[in-house]
Design a protein around this motif. Structure first.
Motif, mmCIF file in Angstrom:
data_model
loop_
_atom_site.group_PDB
_atom_site.id
_atom_site.type_symbol
_atom_site.label_atom_id
_atom_site.label_comp_id
_atom_site.label_asym_id
_atom_site.label_seq_id
_atom_site.Cartn_x
_atom_site.Cartn_y
_atom_site.Cartn_z
ATOM 1 N N ARG A 137 -1.676 -0.337 -6.487
ATOM 2 C CA ARG A 137 -0.966 -1.479 -7.542
ATOM 3 C C ARG A 137 0.893 -0.267 -6.897
ATOM 4 N NH1 ARG A 137 -4.935 -2.035 -11.310
ATOM 5 N NH2 ARG A 137 -3.539 -0.051 -13.067
ATOM 6 N N ALA A 138 0.978 0.569 -6.976
ATOM 7 C CA ALA A 138 1.977 1.758 -6.593
ATOM 8 C C ALA A 138 2.576 0.946 -5.343
ATOM 9 C CB ALA A 138 1.435 2.897 -6.589
ATOM 10 N N ALA A 139 1.262 0.587 -4.302
ATOM 11 C CA ALA A 139 1.699 0.641 -2.576
ATOM 12 C C ALA A 139 2.291 -1.554 -2.900
ATOM 13 C CB ALA A 139 0.757 0.667 -2.481
ATOM 14 N N GLY A 140 2.473 -1.563 -4.319
ATOM 15 C CA GLY A 140 2.591 -2.880 -4.066
ATOM 16 C C GLY A 140 2.051 -4.547 -3.540
ATOM 17 N N LEU A 141 0.216 -4.077 -4.091
ATOM 18 C CA LEU A 141 -0.832 -4.313 -3.652
ATOM 19 C C LEU A 141 -1.356 -5.226 -4.868
ATOM 20 C CD1 LEU A 141 -2.498 -2.235 -0.703
ATOM 21 C CD2 LEU A 141 -1.274 -4.210 -0.172
ATOM 22 N N LYS A 142 -1.522 -6.589 -4.605
ATOM 23 C CA LYS A 142 -1.987 -7.270 -5.443
ATOM 24 C C LYS A 142 -3.874 -6.563 -5.630
ATOM 25 C CE LYS A 142 -2.560 -10.297 -8.884
ATOM 26 N NZ LYS A 142 -2.294 -12.111 -8.410
ATOM 27 N N THR A 143 -4.011 -6.602 -6.444
ATOM 28 C CA THR A 143 -5.566 -5.675 -6.663
ATOM 29 C C THR A 143 -6.573 -6.329 -8.175
ATOM 30 O OG1 THR A 143 -6.728 -3.387 -6.770
ATOM 31 C CG2 THR A 143 -5.037 -3.241 -7.211
ATOM 32 N N ALA A 144 -7.029 -5.730 -7.965
ATOM 33 C CA ALA A 144 -8.423 -5.382 -9.735
ATOM 34 C C ALA A 144 -9.081 -4.449 -9.578
ATOM 35 C CB ALA A 144 -8.654 -6.572 -9.884
ATOM 36 N N ALA A 145 -9.723 -3.886 -10.478
ATOM 37 C CA ALA A 145 -10.775 -2.929 -10.655
ATOM 38 C C ALA A 145 -11.894 -4.023 -11.363
ATOM 39 C CB ALA A 145 -10.824 -1.268 -11.194
ATOM 40 N N VAL A 146 -13.201 -4.616 -10.481
ATOM 41 C CA VAL A 146 -13.775 -4.640 -10.470
ATOM 42 C C VAL A 146 -15.475 -4.356 -10.397
ATOM 43 C CG1 VAL A 146 -12.660 -6.821 -10.246
ATOM 44 C CG2 VAL A 146 -13.930 -5.815 -8.773
ATOM 45 N N GLY A 147 -16.452 -5.176 -10.522
ATOM 46 C CA GLY A 147 -18.153 -4.761 -10.552
ATOM 47 C C GLY A 147 -18.273 -4.099 -11.719
ATOM 48 N N ASN A 148 -18.463 -2.731 -12.133
ATOM 49 C CA ASN A 148 -19.307 -1.962 -13.024
ATOM 50 C C ASN A 148 -18.063 -1.947 -13.974
ATOM 51 O OD1 ASN A 148 -21.889 -1.846 -14.190
ATOM 52 N ND2 ASN A 148 -21.560 1.271 -14.102
ATOM 53 N N ILE A 149 -17.960 -2.652 -14.208
ATOM 54 C CA ILE A 149 -16.589 -2.240 -14.545
ATOM 55 C C ILE A 149 -15.743 -2.998 -14.564
ATOM 56 C CG2 ILE A 149 -14.622 -1.633 -12.249
ATOM 57 C CD1 ILE A 149 -12.829 0.468 -14.270
ATOM 58 N N GLY A 195 -4.337 1.833 4.348
ATOM 59 C CA GLY A 195 -3.347 1.882 5.122
ATOM 60 C C GLY A 195 -2.397 1.876 3.947
ATOM 61 N N VAL A 196 -2.605 2.758 3.027
ATOM 62 C CA VAL A 196 -1.400 2.939 1.796
ATOM 63 C C VAL A 196 -1.000 4.536 2.427
ATOM 64 C CG1 VAL A 196 -0.996 3.403 -0.055
ATOM 65 C CG2 VAL A 196 -2.767 1.916 -0.051
ATOM 66 N N GLU A 197 0.631 4.373 2.316
ATOM 67 C CA GLU A 197 1.559 5.226 2.054
ATOM 68 C C GLU A 197 1.346 6.301 1.452
ATOM 69 O OE1 GLU A 197 3.576 5.089 5.202
ATOM 70 O OE2 GLU A 197 3.047 4.049 5.768
ATOM 71 N N PRO A 198 1.300 7.400 1.499
ATOM 72 C CA PRO A 198 1.580 8.699 0.937
ATOM 73 C C PRO A 198 2.746 8.840 -0.548
ATOM 74 C CG PRO A 198 1.970 9.302 2.734
ATOM 75 C CD PRO A 198 2.042 8.481 2.767
ATOM 76 N N ARG A 199 3.514 7.972 -0.345
ATOM 77 C CA ARG A 199 4.362 8.385 -1.413
ATOM 78 C C ARG A 199 3.048 7.104 -2.596
ATOM 79 N NH1 ARG A 199 5.908 3.776 -4.113
ATOM 80 N NH2 ARG A 199 6.089 2.787 -1.902
ATOM 81 N N ALA A 200 2.900 5.855 -3.246
ATOM 82 C CA ALA A 200 2.391 5.042 -3.332
ATOM 83 C C ALA A 200 1.122 5.670 -3.520
ATOM 84 C CB ALA A 200 1.659 4.086 -2.255
ATOM 85 N N VAL A 201 0.198 6.861 -3.213
ATOM 86 C CA VAL A 201 -0.650 7.920 -3.730
ATOM 87 C C VAL A 201 0.086 8.597 -5.191
ATOM 88 C CG1 VAL A 201 -2.631 9.526 -3.180
ATOM 89 C CG2 VAL A 201 -2.174 7.890 -1.035
#
Length: 475
Positions: free
Chosen positions: A139-151, A310-316
């Protein structure tokens, strides 16, 4: 089913095993695609009947009180994660030549065109935290995501819903991986391997093999734990796409193709130019919450998967700073009389408890519950020099008491026989009596909770409530 893509679900006769969250999700999705669906569940409580009525109103058949008999005409069984492979229903399916798969497999097969790639995470401990860290970084990298699966939200609901995503952070349990032969992640991580759920899998080898399925078909990176050679062995055994790389993470200085820690800095020597000589700073240890060693390892694994995408260091860095862990995971509760109280009720096995104990010193340890076949000698041996005292609760507390007698006989032990709702308050009071200013009272049970509590959340809540009552009395 193997890895075959299903082109049509119409006219399929599908039996869904289990009326829990994932079972209901699978039943609704498959019925919506035209399949004839029957849900079976051994329970017949008021809650079961209420859920059954909702499904029946949607045209889905439900059979309660009999989870052993295969409905006539079934050509596929979709199981909820916890059902054991040797269940009578699955034995009947095998005799009839009917495949058994899980909800994660169905989710994979139901993905649409241009579906979001999966960054997948498994391991004995740390899966949820690492998956949430990864989602925060993405998300910090500006990507649309979700935490899913066993969660969180059932994964079938996510892949069949109206929302579109750039990438998914997918937590997968060994149960889910066992029933998901077709899943092929962009990149995946096995955080660690320790004996757990052996009553389900039958052996450590079978448990590890199911964990290792997460690497099958990876295209960019297989992330492993340098401190746990068993995870690297799973990478070596995996059948991956050409060009997929093995990426290690370590709490020490990283070698090439690894992420690690140098002078309090999380660094990347995997996804940089000239990794033989160069390293990229990602974040500081203090950006990890909490900065306990096992959680730094979680952060490195999450960072490795994000960098593989491919996420940039700043987003980490920004994602780790933004992340807040769930309750009951090495959670600070309060300080009373100079003693710190930490809730790690999620430490439901010895491996998790060992990591938790390693983060504090000296400790008054509250432990016990359902051992699930675990032994405690190694845990006690590794942690003995950190222990001020131990308070034992739960059904299998004698197993821990015996290990303490063998390997830490000088450590005072309080054995609480009571299992009523006031047992945790009694345990906290005993711990407070034994603790000295500067100590940590740590709930890290090394056992499951169901002997005394509905789940580990309820156990952690009881601990926190007891600490707050103690603090109120001391005010």
């Amino acid at each position: 089913m193997g890895s075959r893509q299903v082109t049509s679900w119409q006219d399929r006769n599908i039996t869904v095993a289990g009326l829990g969250v994932s079972g209901v999700s699978a039943a609704r999705a498959l019925a919506g695609l035209g399949a004839s669906v029957t849900v079976v569940d051994g329970g017949d409580s008021e809650g079961h009947r209420a859920r059954a009525a909702e499904l029946e109103a949607a045209g889905i058949s439900v059979r309660l009180g009999d989870a052993d008999t295969l409905p006539e005409g079934t050509d596929l069984v979709v199981t909820s994660p916890g059902w054991k492979p040797g269940s009578p229903l699955f034995e009947a399916a095998a005799k009839a030549g009917v495949d058994v798969v899980g909800d994660v497999e169905i989710a994979w097969l139901l993905r649409g065109e241009n579906a979001a790639p999966w960054l997948a995470i498994t391991g004995t401990n740390g899966k949820t935290t690492t998956t949430q860290m990864l989602a925060s970084i993405l998300r910090a990298a500006g990507l649309k995501t979700a935490a899913v699966g066993n969660i969180g939200t059932p994964i079938i609901d996510v892949v069949t819903g109206d929302e579109t995503y750039d990438v998914l952070a997918v937590e997968l349990s060994s149960y889910q991986l066992h029933w998901a032969p077709s899943v092929r992640a962009h990149s995946a991580a096995v955080l660690n391997l320790a004996p757990d759920h052996l009553d389900w899998h039958g052996s450590m080898d079978a448990y590890a093999a199911d964990k290792g399925r997460i690497y099958e078909g990876n295209t960019v990176a297989c992330v492993y734990n340098v401190a746990d050679p068993a995870t690297e062995a799973l990478v070596v055994e995996a059948d991956v796409e050409e060009g997929c790389r093995a990426i290690g993470f370590t709490l020490g200085a990283p070698g090439p193709s690894m992420l690690g820690v140098v002078d309090g800095i999380l660094v990347d020597r995997a996804f940089v130019e000239n990794r033989q000589k160069n390293a990229q700073e990602l974040a500081e240890v203090k950006d990890v919450n909490p900065p306990a060693p096992h959680n730094i390892a979680n952060a490195l694994a999450a960072a490795a998967l994000a960098r593989a995408f491919g996420v940039e260091p700043r987003a980490v860095r920004d994602g780790l700073r933004d992340f807040r862990p769930d309750a009951h995971r090495v959670s600070y509760v309060d300080e009373v009389g100079g003693v710190t109280y930490i809730d790690d009720s999620k430490a439901t096995n010895t491996h998790a408890a060992e990591a938790s104990l390693a983060a504090f010193e000296p400790v008054v340890w509250i432990a016990g519950g359902l051992a699930k076949g675990a032994t405690f000698d190694e845990l006690v041996q590794k942690s003995a020099d950190r222990l001020r005292a131990v308070v034992l609760i739960g059904a299998d507390r004698a197993l821990i008491a015996e290990a303490l007698a063998r390997h830490a006989p000088e450590v005072p032990v309080v054995d609480l026989e009571r299992t009523d709702t006031g047992a945790m308050l009694a345990a906290v009071r005993e711990a407070a009596r034994l603790a000295k200013s500067g100590d940590t009272v740590l709930l890290a049970p090394a056992c499951a909770s169901m002997d005394m509590f509905a789940n580990y959340n309820k156990r952690g809540d009881a601990f926190a409530d007891a600490v707050r009552e103690l603090a109120a009395e001391s005010a």
